[in-house]
Scaffold this motif. Structure first.
Motif, PDB file in Angstrom:
ATOM      1  N   SER A  52      58.418  62.628  22.280  1.00 23.47           N
ATOM      2  CA  SER A  52      58.268  61.395  21.513  1.00 23.47           C
ATOM      3  C   SER A  52      56.897  61.376  20.843  1.00 23.47           C
ATOM      4  CB  SER A  52      58.405  60.176  22.427  1.00 23.47           C
ATOM      5  OG  SER A  52      59.719  60.107  22.937  1.00 23.47           O
ATOM      6  N   GLU A  53      56.899  60.924  19.616  1.00 19.86           N
ATOM      7  CA  GLU A  53      55.692  60.853  18.806  1.00 19.86           C
ATOM      8  C   GLU A  53      54.547  60.185  19.573  1.00 19.86           C
ATOM      9  OE1 GLU A  53      54.708  59.222  14.337  1.00 19.86           O
ATOM     10  OE2 GLU A  53      56.251  58.206  15.493  1.00 19.86           O
ATOM     11  N   CYS A  54      53.364  60.787  19.492  1.00 18.46           N
ATOM     12  CA  CYS A  54      52.157  60.212  20.085  1.00 18.46           C
ATOM     13  C   CYS A  54      50.984  60.574  19.191  1.00 18.46           C
ATOM     14  CB  CYS A  54      51.943  60.741  21.505  1.00 18.46           C
ATOM     15  SG  CYS A  54      50.420  60.119  22.274  1.00 18.46           S
ATOM     16  N   LEU A  55      50.705  59.735  18.216  1.00 21.10           N
ATOM     17  CA  LEU A  55      49.639  60.019  17.260  1.00 21.10           C
ATOM     18  C   LEU A  55      48.316  60.285  17.965  1.00 21.10           C
ATOM     19  CD1 LEU A  55      48.697  60.174  14.274  1.00 21.10           C
ATOM     20  CD2 LEU A  55      48.129  57.747  14.478  1.00 21.10           C
ATOM     21  N   THR A  56      47.970  59.439  18.929  1.00 19.68           N
ATOM     22  CA  THR A  56      46.673  59.577  19.579  1.00 19.68           C
ATOM     23  C   THR A  56      46.568  60.862  20.391  1.00 19.68           C
ATOM     24  OG1 THR A  56      47.505  58.162  21.357  1.00 19.68           O
ATOM     25  CG2 THR A  56      46.160  57.105  19.642  1.00 19.68           C
ATOM     26  N   GLY A  57      47.639  61.247  21.070  1.00 16.24           N
ATOM     27  CA  GLY A  57      47.606  62.459  21.876  1.00 16.24           C
ATOM     28  C   GLY A  57      47.883  63.720  21.089  1.00 16.24           C
ATOM     29  N   ASP A  58      48.879  63.671  20.198  1.00 12.94           N
ATOM     30  CA  ASP A  58      49.292  64.867  19.465  1.00 12.94           C
ATOM     31  C   ASP A  58      48.311  65.236  18.356  1.00 12.94           C
ATOM     32  OD1 ASP A  58      51.553  64.771  21.069  1.00 12.94           O
ATOM     33  OD2 ASP A  58      52.837  63.929  19.503  1.00 12.94           O
ATOM     34  N   ALA A  59      47.829  64.242  17.612  1.00 16.23           N
ATOM     35  CA  ALA A  59      46.961  64.520  16.461  1.00 16.23           C
ATOM     36  C   ALA A  59      45.472  64.393  16.788  1.00 16.23           C
ATOM     37  CB  ALA A  59      47.312  63.583  15.311  1.00 16.23           C
ATOM     38  N   PHE A  60      45.121  63.416  17.657  1.00 17.11           N
ATOM     39  CA  PHE A  60      43.711  63.142  17.903  1.00 17.11           C
ATOM     40  C   PHE A  60      43.216  63.651  19.258  1.00 17.11           C
ATOM     41  CE2 PHE A  60      44.775  59.313  15.091  1.00 17.11           C
ATOM     42  CZ  PHE A  60      44.465  60.003  13.932  1.00 17.11           C
ATOM     43  N   SER A  61      44.076  64.337  20.008  1.00 15.20           N
ATOM     44  CA  SER A  61      43.703  64.935  21.299  1.00 15.20           C
ATOM     45  C   SER A  61      43.188  63.924  22.308  1.00 15.20           C
ATOM     46  CB  SER A  61      42.679  66.063  21.103  1.00 15.20           C
ATOM     47  OG  SER A  61      43.190  67.046  20.236  1.00 15.20           O
ATOM     48  N   SER A  62      43.786  62.729  22.322  1.00 16.98           N
ATOM     49  CA  SER A  62      43.396  61.709  23.286  1.00 16.98           C
ATOM     50  C   SER A  62      43.553  62.230  24.708  1.00 16.98           C
ATOM     51  CB  SER A  62      44.273  60.467  23.112  1.00 16.98           C
ATOM     52  OG  SER A  62      44.080  59.569  24.194  1.00 16.98           O
ATOM     53  N   LEU A  63      42.627  61.855  25.558  1.00 17.61           N
ATOM     54  CA  LEU A  63      42.693  62.201  26.975  1.00 17.61           C
ATOM     55  C   LEU A  63      43.344  61.093  27.798  1.00 17.61           C
ATOM     56  CD1 LEU A  63      39.169  63.850  27.410  1.00 17.61           C
ATOM     57  CD2 LEU A  63      41.381  64.992  27.099  1.00 17.61           C
ATOM     58  N   ARG A  64      43.790  60.004  27.151  1.00 12.67           N
ATOM     59  CA  ARG A  64      44.435  58.897  27.873  1.00 12.67           C
ATOM     60  C   ARG A  64      45.827  59.273  28.357  1.00 12.67           C
ATOM     61  NH1 ARG A  64      42.097  53.354  25.636  1.00 12.67           N
ATOM     62  NH2 ARG A  64      43.356  52.551  27.349  1.00 12.67           N
ATOM     63  N   CYS A  65      46.426  60.295  27.751  1.00 15.93           N
ATOM     64  CA  CYS A  65      47.797  60.685  28.096  1.00 15.93           C
ATOM     65  C   CYS A  65      47.871  62.201  28.249  1.00 15.93           C
ATOM     66  CB  CYS A  65      48.768  60.202  27.020  1.00 15.93           C
ATOM     67  SG  CYS A  65      48.502  60.947  25.396  1.00 15.93           S
ATOM     68  N   ASP A  66      49.064  62.706  28.485  1.00 17.52           N
ATOM     69  CA  ASP A  66      49.276  64.152  28.595  1.00 17.52           C
ATOM     70  C   ASP A  66      50.167  64.666  27.472  1.00 17.52           C
ATOM     71  OD1 ASP A  66      51.535  62.839  29.551  1.00 17.52           O
ATOM     72  OD2 ASP A  66      51.809  64.152  31.275  1.00 17.52           O
ATOM     73  N   CYS A  67      50.374  63.860  26.432  1.00 19.17           N
ATOM     74  CA  CYS A  67      51.329  64.191  25.375  1.00 19.17           C
ATOM     75  C   CYS A  67      50.928  65.426  24.576  1.00 19.17           C
ATOM     76  CB  CYS A  67      51.510  63.003  24.435  1.00 19.17           C
ATOM     77  SG  CYS A  67      52.065  61.498  25.276  1.00 19.17           S
ATOM     78  N   GLY A  68      49.706  65.439  24.068  1.00 19.35           N
ATOM     79  CA  GLY A  68      49.254  66.578  23.267  1.00 19.35           C
ATOM     80  C   GLY A  68      49.335  67.899  24.022  1.00 19.35           C
ATOM     81  N   PRO A  69      48.790  67.970  25.243  1.00 21.22           N
ATOM     82  CA  PRO A  69      48.896  69.220  26.001  1.00 21.22           C
ATOM     83  C   PRO A  69      50.342  69.632  26.292  1.00 21.22           C
ATOM     84  CG  PRO A  69      47.140  67.884  26.910  1.00 21.22           C
ATOM     85  CD  PRO A  69      47.861  67.025  25.888  1.00 21.22           C
ATOM     86  N   GLN A  70      51.240  68.650  26.519  1.00 24.49           N
ATOM     87  CA  GLN A  70      52.637  69.003  26.754  1.00 24.49           C
ATOM     88  C   GLN A  70      53.274  69.581  25.492  1.00 24.49           C
ATOM     89  OE1 GLN A  70      54.977  65.909  28.540  1.00 24.49           O
ATOM     90  NE2 GLN A  70      53.931  66.087  30.502  1.00 24.49           N
ATOM     91  N   LEU A  71      52.977  69.003  24.334  1.00 24.90           N
ATOM     92  CA  LEU A  71      53.517  69.519  23.081  1.00 24.90           C
ATOM     93  C   LEU A  71      53.028  70.945  22.831  1.00 24.90           C
ATOM     94  CD1 LEU A  71      55.135  69.113  20.478  1.00 24.90           C
ATOM     95  CD2 LEU A  71      53.080  68.051  19.478  1.00 24.90           C
ATOM     96  N   GLU A  72      51.741  71.164  23.017  1.00 24.68           N
ATOM     97  CA  GLU A  72      51.184  72.502  22.809  1.00 24.68           C
ATOM     98  C   GLU A  72      51.756  73.501  23.805  1.00 24.68           C
ATOM     99  OE1 GLU A  72      47.010  72.884  22.276  1.00 24.68           O
ATOM    100  OE2 GLU A  72      46.953  71.426  20.642  1.00 24.68           O
ATOM    101  N   ALA A  73      51.883  73.096  25.058  1.00 23.85           N
ATOM    102  CA  ALA A  73      52.453  73.996  26.073  1.00 23.85           C
ATOM    103  C   ALA A  73      53.896  74.350  25.731  1.00 23.85           C
ATOM    104  CB  ALA A  73      52.371  73.350  27.455  1.00 23.85           C
ATOM    105  N   ALA A  74      54.650  73.384  25.219  1.00 25.82           N
ATOM    106  CA  ALA A  74      56.037  73.655  24.834  1.00 25.82           C
ATOM    107  C   ALA A  74      56.093  74.654  23.692  1.00 25.82           C
ATOM    108  CB  ALA A  74      56.738  72.352  24.448  1.00 25.82           C
TER     109      ALA A  74
END
Length: 195
Positions: A52-74
């Motif tokens: 699911s879209e997460c601008l803060t995690g996916d685009a801005f590398s926010s540390l509040r969630c694990d979304c960006g790292p999960q997308l990259e790992a996938a």
């Protein structure tokens, strides 16, 4: 139900070359995408991440969630395997939208957890739905998958859409001091499969 129409193009990434499919007529009226690497016609189950879209995690590398790292790992797992798909659903902030997500962040800054913040704003704890992911898989003729997720709701939703989820692949990436409470809430209140 008619299948959503798709348009496709090549998408080179740092993990390798994908094909990006944009869905024009999903049942929820939103534009979603699928990133695909490898053969869609294979009878082997496809490795899939429903993200699911997460601008803060996916685009801005926010540390509040694990979304960006999960997308990259996938993306990295798919590249290593040479075959897989990421379904990127446009349902920001657990389905409450970007503005309300930032309002929820402000409530979290005051001490609420993610579930309490959403409820305080008048939303459900998680308003996302995953049926459209089944539509996307069906539109690409994928019926058997290995699903990269910690979320039991995703597994159940795809099974309800007649997708054969032959395996759940854990996605334990992105834990850091800023999201410990967030991950504890996902596990304790939302039932995610986390340690």
């Amino acid at each position: 139900m008619s299948k959503p129409t798709t348009v496709a193009a090549k998408l080179p990434t740092k993990w390798g070359d994908f094909t990006i499919y944009a869905l024009e007529k999903a049942s929820d009226g939103k534009e979603h995408v699928a990133l695909v690497m490898g053969d869609l016609d294979s009878r082997e189950p496809m490795l899939v991440r429903v993200h699911s879209e997460c601008l803060t995690g996916d685009a801005f590398s926010s540390l509040r969630c694990d979304c960006g790292p999960q997308l990259e790992a996938a993306m990295q797992k798919i590249a290593e395997l040479g075959r897989g798909m990421i379904i990127y659903l446009r349902q920001e902030g657990r389905g409450i939208g970007l503005i309300n997500k930032i309002k929820a962040y402000a409530l979290q800054d005051e001490g609420m957890d993610t579930v309490e913040a959403n409820l305080n704003l008048g939303f459900e704890a998680d308003q996302r739905t995953f049926e459209v992911a089944g539509e996307i898989l069906d539109s690409l003729n994928i019926s058997s998958i290995k699903l990269m997720t910690n979320n039991p709701r995703k597994v159940a939703a795809l099974k309800a859409e007649n997708i054969d989820v032959v395996e759940r692949v854990p996605m334990k990436y992105g834990r850091n001091p800023h999201n410990e409470s967030y991950l504890s809430t996902k596990h304790g209140k939302l039932g995610h499969f986390l340690d």
